[in-house]
Design a protein around this motif. Structure first.
Motif, mmCIF file in Angstrom:
data_model
loop_
_atom_site.group_PDB
_atom_site.id
_atom_site.type_symbol
_atom_site.label_atom_id
_atom_site.label_comp_id
_atom_site.label_asym_id
_atom_site.label_seq_id
_atom_site.Cartn_x
_atom_site.Cartn_y
_atom_site.Cartn_z
ATOM 1 N N ARG A 23 0.849 -1.194 0.000
ATOM 2 C CA ARG A 23 0.000 0.000 0.000
ATOM 3 C C ARG A 23 0.885 1.245 0.000
ATOM 4 O O ARG A 23 1.960 1.251 0.617
ATOM 5 N N LEU A 24 0.403 2.271 -0.664
ATOM 6 C CA LEU A 24 1.123 3.544 -0.630
ATOM 7 C C LEU A 24 0.134 4.695 -0.571
ATOM 8 O O LEU A 24 -1.039 4.554 -0.941
ATOM 9 N N SER A 25 0.633 5.813 -0.104
ATOM 10 C CA SER A 25 -0.130 7.057 -0.149
ATOM 11 C C SER A 25 0.821 8.160 -0.582
ATOM 12 O O SER A 25 2.002 8.158 -0.225
ATOM 13 N N ILE A 26 0.309 9.072 -1.381
ATOM 14 C CA ILE A 26 1.100 10.188 -1.887
ATOM 15 C C ILE A 26 0.538 11.465 -1.277
ATOM 16 O O ILE A 26 -0.681 11.682 -1.290
ATOM 17 N N HIS A 27 1.425 12.285 -0.727
ATOM 18 C CA HIS A 27 0.996 13.492 -0.017
ATOM 19 C C HIS A 27 1.605 14.734 -0.650
ATOM 20 O O HIS A 27 2.712 14.692 -1.200
ATOM 21 N N PRO A 28 0.907 15.857 -0.567
ATOM 22 C CA PRO A 28 1.482 17.110 -1.066
ATOM 23 C C PRO A 28 2.755 17.460 -0.310
ATOM 24 O O PRO A 28 2.941 17.063 0.852
ATOM 25 N N ILE A 35 10.858 14.790 -4.680
ATOM 26 C CA ILE A 35 10.110 13.559 -4.417
ATOM 27 C C ILE A 35 10.905 12.708 -3.430
ATOM 28 O O ILE A 35 12.087 12.420 -3.655
ATOM 29 N N TRP A 36 10.266 12.330 -2.353
ATOM 30 C CA TRP A 36 10.880 11.454 -1.340
ATOM 31 C C TRP A 36 9.929 10.309 -1.026
ATOM 32 O O TRP A 36 8.703 10.499 -0.978
ATOM 33 N N PHE A 37 10.493 9.135 -0.801
ATOM 34 C CA PHE A 37 9.745 7.994 -0.301
ATOM 35 C C PHE A 37 9.949 7.901 1.206
ATOM 36 O O PHE A 37 11.014 8.240 1.724
ATOM 37 N N ARG A 38 8.904 7.420 1.893
ATOM 38 C CA ARG A 38 8.982 7.237 3.341
ATOM 39 C C ARG A 38 8.416 5.868 3.683
ATOM 40 O O ARG A 38 7.262 5.575 3.387
ATOM 41 N N ARG A 39 9.255 5.024 4.277
ATOM 42 C CA ARG A 39 8.810 3.695 4.697
ATOM 43 C C ARG A 39 8.049 3.815 6.010
ATOM 44 O O ARG A 39 8.644 3.946 7.081
ATOM 45 N N SER A 40 6.730 3.765 5.924
ATOM 46 C CA SER A 40 5.898 3.957 7.121
ATOM 47 C C SER A 40 6.000 2.806 8.105
ATOM 48 O O SER A 40 5.593 2.948 9.269
ATOM 49 N N ASP A 41 6.553 1.660 7.673
ATOM 50 C CA ASP A 41 6.696 0.508 8.558
ATOM 51 C C ASP A 41 8.056 0.472 9.243
ATOM 52 O O ASP A 41 8.342 -0.468 9.991
ATOM 53 N N ASN A 46 13.817 6.619 7.904
ATOM 54 C CA ASN A 46 12.955 5.934 6.928
ATOM 55 C C ASN A 46 12.680 6.754 5.677
ATOM 56 O O ASN A 46 11.852 6.372 4.854
ATOM 57 N N MET A 47 13.399 7.873 5.506
ATOM 58 C CA MET A 47 13.218 8.716 4.321
ATOM 59 C C MET A 47 14.231 8.316 3.246
ATOM 60 O O MET A 47 15.429 8.179 3.526
ATOM 61 N N ILE A 48 13.725 8.135 2.027
ATOM 62 C CA ILE A 48 14.565 7.668 0.921
ATOM 63 C C ILE A 48 14.402 8.654 -0.237
ATOM 64 O O ILE A 48 13.297 8.834 -0.751
ATOM 65 N N ALA A 90 6.515 15.910 -3.691
ATOM 66 C CA ALA A 90 5.569 14.968 -3.082
ATOM 67 C C ALA A 90 6.303 14.077 -2.094
ATOM 68 O O ALA A 90 7.511 13.847 -2.214
ATOM 69 N N ILE A 91 5.553 13.551 -1.137
ATOM 70 C CA ILE A 91 6.044 12.527 -0.214
ATOM 71 C C ILE A 91 5.233 11.266 -0.468
ATOM 72 O O ILE A 91 3.994 11.300 -0.459
ATOM 73 N N VAL A 92 5.922 10.158 -0.711
ATOM 74 C CA VAL A 92 5.257 8.886 -0.998
ATOM 75 C C VAL A 92 5.475 7.951 0.188
ATOM 76 O O VAL A 92 6.599 7.511 0.443
ATOM 77 N N ASP A 93 4.421 7.677 0.929
ATOM 78 C CA ASP A 93 4.484 6.722 2.034
ATOM 79 C C ASP A 93 4.242 5.315 1.500
ATOM 80 O O ASP A 93 3.262 5.079 0.785
ATOM 81 N N VAL A 94 5.122 4.382 1.833
ATOM 82 C CA VAL A 94 4.987 2.986 1.431
ATOM 83 C C VAL A 94 5.066 2.138 2.691
ATOM 84 O O VAL A 94 5.930 2.363 3.547
#
Length: 304
Positions: A23-28, A35-41, A46-48, A90-94
């Protein structure tokens, strides 16, 4: 102008390689965020960053890893969608190590972005202008960047399976071209590759719902192809997603021959290693009209 999404996006599916729910969510995000990914688990670091220098070369997908070893893989279709829609921040939570594959293309990501809405931000876009030819070669694979006034992609592939064969395509990526011409083209593989990957414990989430499978002159998927040249279109989609890891839009012509994720990443490293090969340009509103996503309109892509 820089752009982000208006409201959060939530998507779920399966990881192509892990076979696990994803699952992912994309935030403003604010201006100059990128663009950064964030591993919510993952607790702690956890920022990539979605950057070429965070890529760990992998033969089957694009894998990003931060300095703490936290990773997220199969980011290329989402990155293509963000770039193709003109999203710069954007921030993408995965919630795990892999972005969901959805239908194997970027179409559902594009649809979600357009449904959420795109917000212009009060800051200009900085673009990477290619100033001279930059090229890399590895075996029979080749990729290069050459000067051009807008992003162009030229791609050539050749496979022994007659269902793919030799395909070549060139596109300018302005005026919504990505969403119109490339976004719905799915990842593809040969039946023999599927068998080998499954035997090696890979592509555990792959199915005919998220990949085109060919066997000789036959397309295994009951629905067939979305385009007669869907394979080369998907390679162009992948190239755009990997080029988006430059960290800013590219003004230049990308040419790839049998090139994959690793070749495009090597090309970006070669570009940034040559201080005379590029410059950073701050674009006026008029100049930014040639960028991918500048001409994208919600109603024109309602079929996604």
């Amino acid at each position: 102008m820089q752009k982000t999404i208006k409201t959060a996006i939530h998507l779920g599916g399966v990881g192509l390689h892990s076979g696990e729910a994803a699952r992912l969510s994309i935030h403003p995000a604010g201006i100059h965020h990128g663009i950064w990914f964030r591993r919510s688990d993952v607790d702690g670091n956890n920022m990539i960053p979605a950057r070429h220098d965070a890529v760990e070369l992998s033969p089957l997908c694009t894998l990003l890893v931060n300095e703490a070893g936290v990773s997220v893989s199969t980011v290329e279709h989402l990155m293509a969608a963000l770039c193709g829609c003109g999203i710069t921040n954007a921030i993408v939570d995965v919630d795990g190590p892999e972005v969901p594959i959805l239908d194997g293309s970027a179409a559902k990501f594009v649809r979600a972005i357009l449904d959420a809405g795109i917000r212009r931000q009060a800051a200009p876009v900085h673009a990477i202008e290619v100033l001279r030819r930059i090229a890399v070669r590895h075996g029979d694979a080749y990729a290069e960047l050459t000067p051009a006034g807008e992003l162009e992609i030229d791609f050539d592939i050749a496979f022994p399976d007659a269902a793919i064969g030799h395909q070549h395509k060139t596109l300018r990526l302005s005026n919504g071209t990505f969403a119109r011409e490339l976004a719905d083209s799915r990842t593809f593989c040969r039946q023999s590759d599927v068998d080998a990957m499954r035997a090696a414990g890979k592509a555990l989430g792959g199915s005919l719902d998220n990949a085109v499978v060919v066997d000789g002159d036959r397309v295994v998927n009951p629905g067939g192809l979305r385009h007669s040249d869907e394979a080369v279109r998907h390679k162009m989609l992948d190239a755009l997603g990997d080029l988006a890891l430059a960290g800013a839009p590219i003004l230049g012509r990308y040419s790839g021959i049998r090139a994959g994720h690793a070749m495009t990443n090597r090309l970006l490293h070669a570009l940034f290693a040559d201080p005379l090969g590029y410059r950073i340009r701050t674009l006026s509103a008029a100049e930014a009209r040639v960028l991918p996503g500048a001409g994208i309109e919600h109603d024109r892509f309602a079929h996604f």
